[in-house]
Design a protein around this motif. Structure first.
Motif, PDB file in Angstrom:
ATOM      1  N   SER A 165       0.821  -1.211   0.000  1.00  0.00           N
ATOM      2  CA  SER A 165       0.000   0.000   0.000  1.00  0.00           C
ATOM      3  C   SER A 165       0.854   1.260   0.000  1.00  0.00           C
ATOM      4  CB  SER A 165      -0.950  -0.003   1.202  1.00  0.00           C
ATOM      5  OG  SER A 165      -0.221  -0.057   2.416  1.00  0.00           O
ATOM      6  N   THR A 166       2.057   1.185   0.582  1.00  0.00           N
ATOM      7  CA  THR A 166       3.004   2.304   0.538  1.00  0.00           C
ATOM      8  C   THR A 166       3.756   2.313  -0.787  1.00  0.00           C
ATOM      9  OG1 THR A 166       3.297   2.091   2.933  1.00  0.00           O
ATOM     10  CG2 THR A 166       4.928   3.415   1.745  1.00  0.00           C
TER      11      THR A 166
ATOM     12  N   ARG B 244       8.166   7.244  -7.328  1.00  0.00           N
ATOM     13  CA  ARG B 244       7.215   8.294  -7.663  1.00  0.00           C
ATOM     14  C   ARG B 244       7.924   9.481  -8.312  1.00  0.00           C
ATOM     15  NH1 ARG B 244       2.814  11.126  -3.548  1.00  0.00           N
ATOM     16  NH2 ARG B 244       1.483  11.996  -5.168  1.00  0.00           N
ATOM     17  N   SER B 245       7.333  10.011  -9.375  1.00  0.00           N
ATOM     18  CA  SER B 245       7.874  11.175 -10.072  1.00  0.00           C
ATOM     19  C   SER B 245       7.091  12.422  -9.669  1.00  0.00           C
ATOM     20  CB  SER B 245       7.765  10.974 -11.591  1.00  0.00           C
ATOM     21  OG  SER B 245       8.511   9.846 -12.003  1.00  0.00           O
ATOM     22  N   TYR B 246       7.803  13.514  -9.501  1.00  0.00           N
ATOM     23  CA  TYR B 246       7.163  14.782  -9.162  1.00  0.00           C
ATOM     24  C   TYR B 246       7.455  15.809 -10.244  1.00  0.00           C
ATOM     25  CZ  TYR B 246       6.344  13.005  -4.446  1.00  0.00           C
ATOM     26  OH  TYR B 246       5.927  12.266  -3.380  1.00  0.00           O
TER      27      TYR B 246
ATOM     28  N   ALA C 134       7.070  -0.576 -12.649  1.00  0.00           N
ATOM     29  CA  ALA C 134       8.356  -1.208 -12.337  1.00  0.00           C
ATOM     30  C   ALA C 134       8.521  -1.426 -10.839  1.00  0.00           C
ATOM     31  CB  ALA C 134       9.495  -0.344 -12.874  1.00  0.00           C
ATOM     32  N   ALA C 135       7.983  -0.513 -10.034  1.00  0.00           N
ATOM     33  CA  ALA C 135       8.090  -0.660  -8.574  1.00  0.00           C
ATOM     34  C   ALA C 135       7.412  -1.930  -8.092  1.00  0.00           C
ATOM     35  CB  ALA C 135       7.491   0.563  -7.883  1.00  0.00           C
TER      36      ALA C 135
ATOM     37  N   THR D 107      -4.378   2.788  -5.529  1.00  0.00           N
ATOM     38  CA  THR D 107      -5.315   2.057  -4.658  1.00  0.00           C
ATOM     39  C   THR D 107      -5.317   0.556  -4.953  1.00  0.00           C
ATOM     40  OG1 THR D 107      -7.160   2.437  -6.196  1.00  0.00           O
ATOM     41  CG2 THR D 107      -6.815   4.078  -4.459  1.00  0.00           C
ATOM     42  N   LEU D 108      -4.385   0.102  -5.776  1.00  0.00           N
ATOM     43  CA  LEU D 108      -4.383  -1.306  -6.195  1.00  0.00           C
ATOM     44  C   LEU D 108      -4.376  -2.284  -5.020  1.00  0.00           C
ATOM     45  CD1 LEU D 108      -4.224  -3.472  -8.436  1.00  0.00           C
ATOM     46  CD2 LEU D 108      -1.736  -3.129  -8.455  1.00  0.00           C
TER      47      LEU D 108
END
Length: 393
Positions: free
Chosen positions: A10-11, A18-20, A66-67, A252-253
């Motif tokens: 979930s994290t 994550r890209s910003y 990929a994560a 939310t997967l």
């Protein structure tokens, strides 16, 4: 292999890779809806030249996938079928041979039968529930074993670990797995020995019936570059807007999968106990003949099931048409519960005899169990039974 952070799923889906966007500090990565990119000088770019090759929003989704695949990168495509097609074009040539799971999505069958076969690609359908038949089917020109597990629509399980072991006795054979029904969070097919993980991101990754897309992930860096070249050449990259929507869905997967699995177990058990149901295909049931194999390579049993009524084909279809809460539609993996009849939908290209040989009768109903309360779904089934069978239901 990329080292996955020691995060709970979930994290992981929210924060890992994550890209910003740094210009405005937007918490959501923006949609780069552009065809081309400005060169800082002749031949000098910021890594993007033309969106047929790469796009920042698509790349953000690729890093998110990929994560969960635990790979350095993933590649995203316009559909799951586009991903499979690109994979085949990247590694196969005329005269090569492919082994396919005997029970597999009808679109994959159509790709080989009506498209790739015309270019001299040979293929065989093989029982991949154990390694033996796959090993016996390997030819000198075999280059790919393509599995789908659990299979659409009977939920038949392939022995991913066993088939991968026999394939890798041969230098030039790759194993790819259509992992759409479970995603890497419920079945890590790369850790089981497969070379390539394929997802239709249309399904559980998106989760809301909003996009069409597909992905491929592998730890083979040379294969990644080959896939990237073929994708750029044929123009099969995912679109920026669909990538942006899928980026929201993937967050939310894990939560959605927990509910899908829980609800599917309850619905499968209820259906199996119903006197008008002849058979339920769900790997979490004790009656499922491959439950032990499923449990050995899956973290849970997923949100997909199929079942047959103790009734005629006509009454089975009447039952589907009588459903009110469950939606009759040809996709899966969304928040809504979806019901379909594979004989008239995904596997309609096969003859009745061919379908029945695979366990796909005209009466078979495939159910993608959604997030609605099980008691409400059961009430919908009960009223549909009453419409078709009256008080005898």
């Amino acid at each position: 292999m990329s080292e996955r952070p020691d995060f709970d799923p979930s994290t992981l889906v929210i924060h890992s890779n994550r890209s910003y966007e740094m210009q405005s500090n937007s918490i959501l990565f923006p949609i780069h809806q552009t065809a081309t990119y400005i060169h800082e000088s002749v031949g000098v770019t910021k890594g993007y030249g033309y969106s047929r090759g790469a796009n920042p929003t698509v790349n953000a989704l690729e890093q998110a996938i990929a994560a969960i695949e635990n790979t350095a990168t993933a590649l995203c495509f316009r559909s799951g079928m586009s991903a499979i097609h690109t994979l085949c074009m990247a590694i196969l040539k005329a005269g090569d041979h492919v082994i396919l799971s005997d029970v597999i999505y009808g679109g994959t069958m159509r790709l080989f039968h009506q498209v790739l076969g015309n270019f001299g690609i040979e293929y065989s359908y093989v029982d991949t529930s154990s390694a033996g038949p796959a090993e016996a089917a390997i030819k000198p020109n075999t280059r790919l074993i393509f599995l789908e597990s659990p299979a659409n629509p009977t939920l038949k399980i392939s022995d991913i670990r066993g088939v991968s072991e026999v394939a890798h006795k041969h230098e030039n054979i790759l194993v790819a797995v259509d992992n759409t029904f479970l995603t890497p969070l419920l079945q890590d097919c790369l850790a089981l020995g497969a070379d390539v993980s394929m997802l239709s991101t249309t399904k559980y990754i998106d989760g809301h019936n909003a996009t069409i897309g597909g992905s491929l992930a592998t730890n083979d860096e040379k294969l990644v570059e080959r896939l990237r070249l073929v994708r750029k050449t044929i123009g099969s990259i995912q679109t920026p807007f669909d990538s942006w929507l899928a980026l929201q869905g993937i967050k939310t997967l894990p939560a959605r999968l927990d509910v899908h699995c829980s609800h599917a177990k309850q619905i499968a058990a209820w259906l199996e106990a119903h006197p008008r149901v002849a058979k339920v295909n769900y790997p979490g049931l004790d009656s499922f003949p491959q439950k032990a194999l499923a449990a050995s390579q899956q973290k849970d049993f997923g949100g997909m099931l199929s079942f047959e009524l103790d009734a005629s084909t006509e009454d089975s279809l009447r039952f589907m048409n009588a459903l009110k809460l469950c939606t009759c539609a040809e996709s899966l993996g969304s928040v809504e519960t979806l019901a379909t009849n594979p004989a008239t939908a995904s596997h309609c290209d096969l003859t009745r005899e061919a379908r029945e040989a695979l366990g796909i009768s005209d009466r078979l109903i495939r159910l993608s169990v959604g997030l609605e309360a099980p008691k409400d779904l059961i009430a919908d089934f009960e009223q549909a039974f009453a419409v078709v069978f009256g008080s005898k239901a």
